[in-house]
Design a protein around this motif. Structure first.
Motif, PDB file in Angstrom:
ATOM      1  N   LEU A  15      46.315  -7.361  19.245  1.00 15.57           N
ATOM      2  CA  LEU A  15      46.313  -8.500  18.331  1.00 15.57           C
ATOM      3  C   LEU A  15      45.981  -8.018  16.936  1.00 15.57           C
ATOM      4  O   LEU A  15      45.525  -6.892  16.734  1.00 15.57           O
ATOM      5  CB  LEU A  15      45.333  -9.596  18.780  1.00 15.57           C
ATOM      6  N   ASP A  16      46.212  -8.878  15.973  1.00 16.80           N
ATOM      7  CA  ASP A  16      45.787  -8.623  14.599  1.00 16.80           C
ATOM      8  C   ASP A  16      44.515  -9.442  14.403  1.00 16.80           C
ATOM      9  O   ASP A  16      44.563 -10.669  14.360  1.00 16.80           O
ATOM     10  CB  ASP A  16      46.880  -9.051  13.626  1.00 16.80           C
ATOM     11  N   ASP A  29      43.733 -13.752  13.917  1.00 16.98           N
ATOM     12  CA  ASP A  29      43.130 -14.341  15.111  1.00 16.98           C
ATOM     13  C   ASP A  29      41.793 -14.999  14.788  1.00 16.98           C
ATOM     14  O   ASP A  29      41.387 -15.951  15.454  1.00 16.98           O
ATOM     15  CB  ASP A  29      42.939 -13.254  16.173  1.00 16.98           C
ATOM     16  N   PRO A  42      46.797  -6.646   4.813  1.00 15.87           N
ATOM     17  CA  PRO A  42      46.929  -5.684   5.914  1.00 15.87           C
ATOM     18  C   PRO A  42      45.566  -5.257   6.426  1.00 15.87           C
ATOM     19  O   PRO A  42      44.590  -5.183   5.673  1.00 15.87           O
ATOM     20  CB  PRO A  42      47.678  -4.507   5.271  1.00 15.87           C
ATOM     21  N   ARG A  43      45.503  -4.977   7.720  1.00 14.55           N
ATOM     22  CA  ARG A  43      44.244  -4.510   8.294  1.00 14.55           C
ATOM     23  C   ARG A  43      43.926  -3.127   7.737  1.00 14.55           C
ATOM     24  O   ARG A  43      44.756  -2.222   7.752  1.00 14.55           O
ATOM     25  CB  ARG A  43      44.338  -4.445   9.822  1.00 14.55           C
ATOM     26  N   THR A  85      38.921  -3.846  17.589  1.00 18.49           N
ATOM     27  CA  THR A  85      39.811  -5.005  17.584  1.00 18.49           C
ATOM     28  C   THR A  85      39.203  -6.136  18.397  1.00 18.49           C
ATOM     29  O   THR A  85      39.193  -7.293  17.975  1.00 18.49           O
ATOM     30  CB  THR A  85      41.181  -4.615  18.157  1.00 18.49           C
ATOM     31  N   GLY A 102      40.002  -7.322   8.694  1.00 12.65           N
ATOM     32  CA  GLY A 102      39.934  -6.945  10.102  1.00 12.65           C
ATOM     33  C   GLY A 102      38.685  -6.194  10.484  1.00 12.65           C
ATOM     34  O   GLY A 102      38.537  -5.774  11.639  1.00 12.65           O
ATOM     35  N   ASP A 160      48.022   0.666   9.999  1.00 10.89           N
ATOM     36  CA  ASP A 160      49.323   1.105  10.513  1.00 10.89           C
ATOM     37  C   ASP A 160      49.756   2.417   9.859  1.00 10.89           C
ATOM     38  O   ASP A 160      50.282   3.310  10.530  1.00 10.89           O
ATOM     39  CB  ASP A 160      50.376   0.021  10.283  1.00 10.89           C
ATOM     40  N   PRO A 218      46.215   0.689  20.537  1.00 12.03           N
ATOM     41  CA  PRO A 218      45.915  -0.746  20.606  1.00 12.03           C
ATOM     42  C   PRO A 218      45.891  -1.286  22.027  1.00 12.03           C
ATOM     43  O   PRO A 218      45.531  -2.450  22.232  1.00 12.03           O
ATOM     44  CB  PRO A 218      47.045  -1.383  19.786  1.00 12.03           C
ATOM     45  N   GLY A 268      39.381   0.079  14.437  1.00 10.62           N
ATOM     46  CA  GLY A 268      39.682   0.088  13.023  1.00 10.62           C
ATOM     47  C   GLY A 268      39.253   1.381  12.353  1.00 10.62           C
ATOM     48  O   GLY A 268      39.622   1.645  11.214  1.00 10.62           O
TER      49      GLY A 268
END
Length: 341
Positions: free
Chosen positions: A13-14, A18, A26-27, A168, A187, A253, A281, A289
């Motif tokens: 998930l992001d 969430d 962006p995370r 995460t 995040g 990413d 993930p 992270g």
């Protein structure tokens, strides 16, 4: 009948969307390449200076240069020194062939006419008579060894700057009763010390043993990934201070792509031990992270080999507790009705 995988509740998930953030950026995260860490501890110093983290005393822990020992409430970055030795003649140490960690398009890091990277020369005995002898340094003959060839060993330090993983699926968020821990729009996971009541639930919930309490006030403290700097578009203090770019910061990413390319490069250079940790993930915490490139098994660095979010069974436990409560209530009613008749 095939039972569902308990990990299915914790798929990829992001985390920011969430958590309710709309149009989240962006995370962001850390990629720590331990293959180029030199153990300078600039990250530890920068973290303490920027975040006002108290000093934690001077303790060399016996014969080690590791004066912090572990991540604590007063050490949000911890540079570990892992000392290894093996018989001489087993080939070059990985640190001799690792090379730069920057991507190929980041510009040259060595002069064009510099000598190519090559394996180090064999270890010279102490009485060789030429050149300084840096006893105890990586690749040198450790103190206390004899000078005979048959007794020589290759010696290396595996150095790693450890930090909160900003999971995460963060179990610390699940168990915090006051909302002191929260997910940011980037995040990451942050502790609000003014709301923390010192219950300590997050400490036992963390699968990595990252979170700690300060003895003087009992509240929980850990890395915030410099949340205040992120909001201003700045790089976290530790990554900004790292002289070898062992700590890299950016969109998660992009860091994962860069890390995969780095591992492939090391494998091609004859370092098959290189591997990534915390990047997947689909692992037990949904990926981290803050993830790492390691040169040995995770256990060597004091990391759990298969971390799992510690609250993964909570829904099942609450369901069972509810069914047990209903059964007890039904039994009580039946006994009361039977007794009254």
């Amino acid at each position: 009948m095939v039972l569902p995988d308990p990990n299915s509740l914790y798929g990829p998930l992001d985390p920011a969307p969430d958590a309710g953030y709309e149009n989240a950026p962006p995370r962001m995260g850390f990629f720590t390449d331990t293959s180029v860490c030199i153990g300078c501890k600039a990250c530890e110093v920068a973290c303490k200076e920027w975040n006002g983290v108290p000093e934690n005393g001077l303790d060399l822990l016996g014969m080690s240069y590791d004066n912090t020992g572990a991540l604590t409430a007063n050490s949000w970055r911890h540079v570990a020194f892992i000392e290894q030795s093996r018989p001489a003649g087993h080939g070059a140490s990985p640190t001799d062939v690792l090379g730069p960690t920057r991507p190929a398009d980041a510009g040259p890091t060595r002069p064009a006419d510099a000598d190519p990277i090559r394996p180090a020369d064999p270890i010279r005995p102490v009485d060789a008579g030429a050149g300084p002898q840096f006893l105890g340094m990586p690749g040198a003959q450790p103190p206390g060894r004899g000078t005979g060839v048959e007794e020589r060993t290759d010696f290396r330090w595996l150095m790693m700057s450890d930090v909160c993983k900003h999971c995460t699926h963060a179990a610390c968020l699940d168990v915090c009763p006051t909302g002191s821990l929260f997910r940011t729009e980037f995040g990451t996971v942050v502790v609000q010390e003014d709301i923390c009541n010192g219950c300590g639930y997050c400490i036992s919930a963390c699968p990595y043993g990252v979170i700690d309490q300060r003895k003087d006030d009992g509240r929980a403290w850990k890395c915030t990934l410099c949340y205040d700097r992120l909001g201003a578009g700045m790089t976290p203090a530790c990554a900004q201070a790292c002289p070898t770019e062992s700590i890299q910061y950016g969109p998660l990413d992009e860091l994962r792509e860069r890390a995969a390319a780095r591992v492939e490069t090391l494998h091609n250079r004859g370092v098959p031990e290189a591997r990534l940790y915390g990047h997947d993930p689909n692992d037990g915490v949904g990926g981290d992270g803050a993830f790492f490139l390691l040169l040995d098994e995770p256990e060597v660095y004091g990391l759990p080999p298969d971390p799992v979010v510690t609250t993964r069974d909570l829904p099942k436990m609450w369901k069972r507790a509810g069914l047990a409560a209903l059964a007890m209530a039904a039994a009580t009613v039946a006994a009361f009705v039977g007794g009254s008749s």
